[in-house]
Scaffold this motif. Structure first.
Motif, mmCIF file in Angstrom:
data_model
loop_
_atom_site.group_PDB
_atom_site.id
_atom_site.type_symbol
_atom_site.label_atom_id
_atom_site.label_comp_id
_atom_site.label_asym_id
_atom_site.label_seq_id
_atom_site.Cartn_x
_atom_site.Cartn_y
_atom_site.Cartn_z
ATOM 1 N N UNK A 34 0.846 -1.173 -0.032
ATOM 2 C CA UNK A 34 0.107 -0.055 0.022
ATOM 3 C C UNK A 34 0.685 1.328 -0.045
ATOM 4 N N UNK A 35 2.038 1.361 0.709
ATOM 5 C CA UNK A 35 2.839 2.526 0.891
ATOM 6 C C UNK A 35 3.366 2.485 -0.485
ATOM 7 N N UNK A 36 3.836 1.518 -1.244
ATOM 8 C CA UNK A 36 4.546 1.606 -2.500
ATOM 9 C C UNK A 36 3.432 2.197 -3.588
ATOM 10 N N UNK A 37 2.487 1.842 -3.490
ATOM 11 C CA UNK A 37 1.505 2.327 -4.475
ATOM 12 C C UNK A 37 1.186 3.755 -4.140
ATOM 13 N N UNK A 38 1.001 4.130 -2.877
ATOM 14 C CA UNK A 38 0.889 5.584 -2.745
ATOM 15 C C UNK A 38 1.977 6.424 -3.166
ATOM 16 N N UNK A 39 3.242 5.887 -2.719
ATOM 17 C CA UNK A 39 4.516 6.599 -3.215
ATOM 18 C C UNK A 39 4.489 6.496 -4.844
#
Length: 121
Positions: A34-39
C-alpha cells in the motif's frame, strides 16, 4: 510399550510461531505494498520532481507517519524472516543466538535512524 510420538499424545516441541509468523509476514507485506502504491501514485501524479517537492511530500505529518509505520513493518518483516532462517539453518545454539542478537541490534539501529531521518525533514 513403545513411545513413537504418533497421534494425539505425541510430544510437541518448538517455538510454535507458525501461524503468527505467517500472518505477520502477510500483514506487513500488505502495508508495504500500500505504501509503495501511494508513493508511486504520488510520483506519477506530481509535477515537482525537485528536492523541495519530495521534502514537501515527506513534511506532511500523515505521510511522515505512514512512512514510519511502513518502515517499522519492514523491519518487523525482516526480523521474522531472518529469525526463521537462523532457527532453520543454524544448528549450534551459540552461533544462532549471536546471529539473532546481531540481527535484532541492526534492525533497532535502522529503525532509530529511520525515525531520525524522517523527523528531520
Amino acid at each position: 510399550m513403545a513411545n513413537n510420538n504418533i497421534g494425539p499424545k505425541r510430544l510437541v516441541v518448538g517455538a510454535h510461531y507458525g501461524l503468527k509468523d505467517w500472518l505477520v509476514q502477510r500483514v506487513t507485506a500488505i502495508v508495504m505494498v500500500i505504501y509503495t502504491a501511494a508513493l508511486l501514485i504520488s510520483f506519477l501524479t506530481g509535477s515537482n520532481f525537485t528536492y523541495e517537492g519530495w521534502a514537501g511530500l515527506f513534511a506532511q505529518q500523515c505521510f511522515k507517519l505512514f512512512s514510519v509505520v511502513t518502515f517499522f513493518a519492514l523491519f518487523y518483516h525482516a526480523w521474522v524472516g531472518m529469525r526463521d532462517i537462523w532457527m532453520d539453518y543454524v544448528k549450534p545454539v551459540s552461533i544462532r543466538l549471536t546471529l539473532q542478537i546481531a540481527t535484532l541490534l541492526w534492525l533497532i539501529a535502522c529503525a532509530a535512524w529511520t525515525v531520525q531521518i524522517l523527523w528531520s525533514v
